[in-house]
Design an enzyme around this catalytic site. Structure first.
Site, PDB file in Angstrom:
ATOM      1  N   GLY A  96       0.880  -1.174   0.000  1.00  0.00           N
ATOM      2  CA  GLY A  96       0.000   0.000   0.000  1.00  0.00           C
ATOM      3  C   GLY A  96       0.913   1.219   0.000  1.00  0.00           C
ATOM      4  N   GLY A 132      12.590   9.508 -16.349  1.00  0.00           N
ATOM      5  CA  GLY A 132      13.018  10.230 -15.149  1.00  0.00           C
ATOM      6  C   GLY A 132      11.912  11.084 -14.577  1.00  0.00           C
ATOM      7  N   ASN A 182       2.202  11.149 -11.968  1.00  0.00           N
ATOM      8  CA  ASN A 182       2.821  10.708 -13.227  1.00  0.00           C
ATOM      9  C   ASN A 182       2.085  11.452 -14.354  1.00  0.00           C
ATOM     10  OD1 ASN A 182       0.413   9.300 -13.633  1.00  0.00           O
ATOM     11  ND2 ASN A 182       1.255   7.375 -12.855  1.00  0.00           N
ATOM     12  N   SER A 234      11.079  -5.040 -12.694  1.00  0.00           N
ATOM     13  CA  SER A 234       9.675  -4.772 -12.381  1.00  0.00           C
ATOM     14  C   SER A 234       9.537  -3.323 -11.921  1.00  0.00           C
ATOM     15  CB  SER A 234       9.199  -5.721 -11.284  1.00  0.00           C
ATOM     16  OG  SER A 234       8.086  -5.168 -10.623  1.00  0.00           O
ATOM     17  N   GLY A 263       1.567   4.414   1.326  1.00  0.00           N
ATOM     18  CA  GLY A 263       2.337   4.971   2.453  1.00  0.00           C
ATOM     19  C   GLY A 263       3.159   3.923   3.186  1.00  0.00           C
ATOM     20  N   ASP A 312       6.606   4.747  -5.267  1.00  0.00           N
ATOM     21  CA  ASP A 312       6.740   4.843  -3.806  1.00  0.00           C
ATOM     22  C   ASP A 312       8.204   5.011  -3.398  1.00  0.00           C
ATOM     23  OD1 ASP A 312       3.994   4.476  -3.503  1.00  0.00           O
ATOM     24  OD2 ASP A 312       4.190   2.292  -3.426  1.00  0.00           O
ATOM     25  N   LEU A 332       8.174  10.525 -14.903  1.00  0.00           N
ATOM     26  CA  LEU A 332       8.037  10.252 -16.341  1.00  0.00           C
ATOM     27  C   LEU A 332       8.518   8.845 -16.680  1.00  0.00           C
ATOM     28  CD1 LEU A 332       9.587  13.707 -17.392  1.00  0.00           C
ATOM     29  CD2 LEU A 332       7.149  13.141 -17.394  1.00  0.00           C
TER      30      LEU A 332
HETATM   31  N1  ATP Z   1      11.301   1.665 -16.877  1.00  0.00           N
HETATM   32  C1  ATP Z   1      11.991   2.432 -16.029  1.00  0.00           C
HETATM   33  N2  ATP Z   1      13.340   2.575 -16.145  1.00  0.00           N
HETATM   34  C2  ATP Z   1      14.040   3.372 -15.306  1.00  0.00           C
HETATM   35  N3  ATP Z   1      13.478   4.067 -14.301  1.00  0.00           N
HETATM   36  C3  ATP Z   1      12.138   3.967 -14.132  1.00  0.00           C
HETATM   37  C4  ATP Z   1      11.322   3.154 -14.995  1.00  0.00           C
HETATM   38  N4  ATP Z   1      10.046   3.251 -14.568  1.00  0.00           N
HETATM   39  C5  ATP Z   1      10.070   4.082 -13.500  1.00  0.00           C
HETATM   40  N5  ATP Z   1      11.312   4.505 -13.234  1.00  0.00           N
HETATM   41  C6  ATP Z   1      11.765   5.403 -12.152  1.00  0.00           C
HETATM   42  O1  ATP Z   1      10.771   5.472 -11.135  1.00  0.00           O
HETATM   43  C7  ATP Z   1      10.234   6.807 -11.057  1.00  0.00           C
HETATM   44  C8  ATP Z   1       8.739   6.736 -10.841  1.00  0.00           C
HETATM   45  O2  ATP Z   1       8.161   5.957 -11.862  1.00  0.00           O
HETATM   46  P1  ATP Z   1       6.796   6.280 -12.614  1.00  0.00           P
HETATM   47  O3  ATP Z   1       6.892   7.564 -13.328  1.00  0.00           O
HETATM   48  O4  ATP Z   1       6.489   5.062 -13.413  1.00  0.00           O
HETATM   49  O5  ATP Z   1       5.819   6.493 -11.375  1.00  0.00           O
HETATM   50  P2  ATP Z   1       4.354   5.949 -11.120  1.00  0.00           P
HETATM   51  O6  ATP Z   1       3.605   5.893 -12.423  1.00  0.00           O
HETATM   52  O7  ATP Z   1       3.788   6.775 -10.036  1.00  0.00           O
HETATM   53  O8  ATP Z   1       4.669   4.501 -10.605  1.00  0.00           O
HETATM   54  P3  ATP Z   1       3.805   3.527  -9.674  1.00  0.00           P
HETATM   55  O9  ATP Z   1       3.179   2.577 -10.629  1.00  0.00           O
HETATM   56  O10 ATP Z   1       4.846   2.893  -8.813  1.00  0.00           O
HETATM   57  O11 ATP Z   1       2.827   4.372  -8.923  1.00  0.00           O
HETATM   58  C9  ATP Z   1      10.638   7.464 -12.367  1.00  0.00           C
HETATM   59  O12 ATP Z   1      10.728   8.857 -12.220  1.00  0.00           O
HETATM   60  C10 ATP Z   1      11.983   6.814 -12.647  1.00  0.00           C
HETATM   61  O13 ATP Z   1      13.006   7.386 -11.851  1.00  0.00           O
HETATM   62 MG    MG Z   2       2.267   6.282  -8.683  1.00  0.00          MG
END
Ligand code: ATP
Ligand code: MG
Length: 312
Positions: A39, A228, A186, A249, A41, A255, A224
């Site tokens: 989860g 990044g 995101n 993965s 937090g 988080d 992103l």
């Molecule tokens: N395929 C990848 N390769 C390298 N770094 C990644 C990748 N996916 C995510 N990250 C890293 O993790 C950070 C957060 O990922 P993302 O933007 O996918 O967040 P999210 O969509 O909130 O993820 P979550 O599904 O965990 O909530 C990115 O800013 C990057 O630093």
């Molecule tokens: Mg997220």
């Protein structure tokens, strides 16, 4: 002493396993399962621990699964404030199909909370008076009002704590309408917050600046994925590129990123350094299989690569 507090309204036991191949009707032999407390937090608090910091996790917990959840979290030495609930804590199942390397994530519905239960969660946060950062992360279960993160934003203001929100949809909109310290959407979450169907990365800066100008947050870190993240404040716009890694993965990347940001802010680092460390932690999380969060040694190595600008 000031501290970090996380709040999770919909915690879960993450049960991960792998199978030779996903075939209907047949009995499928699963590998021994790995059980972890999860989860939003909860993951942030666990990742902060792995990085060498400490955060207190506030969460509801119920039934036998709840007791087991509490035990799993205690094994990780995470300080906890537990609100006992009538309904059982949920369990999610994550299955890796080894024949394709596809990962299936089965999420059970969130455990319904009564008004008395969610109000107790709010009160528990309010009582952690030395909180410097309060992090609300994750989805909301049935029974919890969609403006609960807005209520927490008000509580955080009264406590003089900086409130960080990582969520989506209506819960995110309500929190932003109240005004928070930091949002970590995101691209998808940012576009729905901005009322757009889709966003191109080139539009992120202006959209984030508009949201900040409206007082919805002071700091925005737009993650992103593999590209990044973009840090935006009134005065800063900084794109931080993620170093290339072999991805196993992406579960827990968001988080781990939030954990890295808060851990560094708590250490007195700048927003740019904290976001760089957040990207390092998010990317470090993707190097591990299943639900495993970032490892400190990976995060530290990636951070030094980012700092040197040594990314190709
Ligand atoms: N395929 C990848 N390769 C390298 N770094 C990644 C990748 N996916 C995510 N990250 C890293 O993790 C950070 C957060 O990922 P993302 O933007 O996918 O967040 P999210 O969509 O909130 O993820 P979550 O599904 O965990 O909530 C990115 O800013 C990057 O630093
Ligand atoms: Mg997220």
């Amino acid at each position: 002493m000031s501290s970090i507090v996380t709040i999770t309204f919909s915690p879960c036991i993450d049960k991960s396993t792998s199978i030779p191949s996903l075939i209907p009707e047949k009995k499928i032999k699963c590998a021994p399962p790995k059980l972890e407390p999860g989860g939003g937090g909860i993951n942030v608090a666990r990742a902060i621990k792995k990085l060498g910091g400490e955060a207190t996790a506030v969460f509801p917990s119920g039934g036998y699964t709840g007791k087991f959840f509490d035990h799993l979290l205690a094994k990780d030495n995470i300080p906890a404030v537990i609100i006992e609930t009538g309904n059982e804590t949920r369990e999610n199942i994550i299955v890796l199909d080894e024949s394709t390397n596809d990962q299936y994530r089965f999420g059970m519905p969130g455990t319904e909370l009564s008004e008395d239960e969610w109000r107790q969660c709010l009160k528990a946060v309010e009582e952690l008076k030395d909180a410097a950062y309060i992090i609300a992360s994750g989805s909301l279960p049935p029974g919890v009002p969609l403006n609960i993160y807005a209520m927490l934003a008000k509580i955080a203001k009264k406590m003089n704590a900086k409130f960080i929100v990582d969520t989506s949809g209506e819960a995110l909109k309500h929190a932003a309408d109240e005004g928070v310290y930091l949002l970590k959407p995101n691209l998808g979450e940012l576009s729905s917050l901005a009322g757009k169907k889709e966003l191109r990365p080139g539009e992120v800066k202006n959209i984030a600046k508009e949201i900040i100008a409206k007082g919805k947050c002071e700091v925005m870190v737009v993650s992103l994925g593999a590209a990044g993240a973009m840090l935006v404040t009134k005065d800063i716009t900084e794109k931080i590129t993620a170093p290339p890694v072999v991805k196993k993965s992406t579960v827990g990347a968001g988080d781990s990123m939030v954990a890295g940001i808060v851990y560094f802010l708590m250490e007195g680092k700048t927003l740019v350094e904290a976001t760089q460390y957040g990207v390092a932690c998010g990317t470090a999380a993707t190097m591990n299989p299943g639900t495993e969060l970032c490892r400190k040694e990976d995060a530290d190595r990636l951070y030094s690569l980012i700092q040197k600008g040594n990314i190709h």
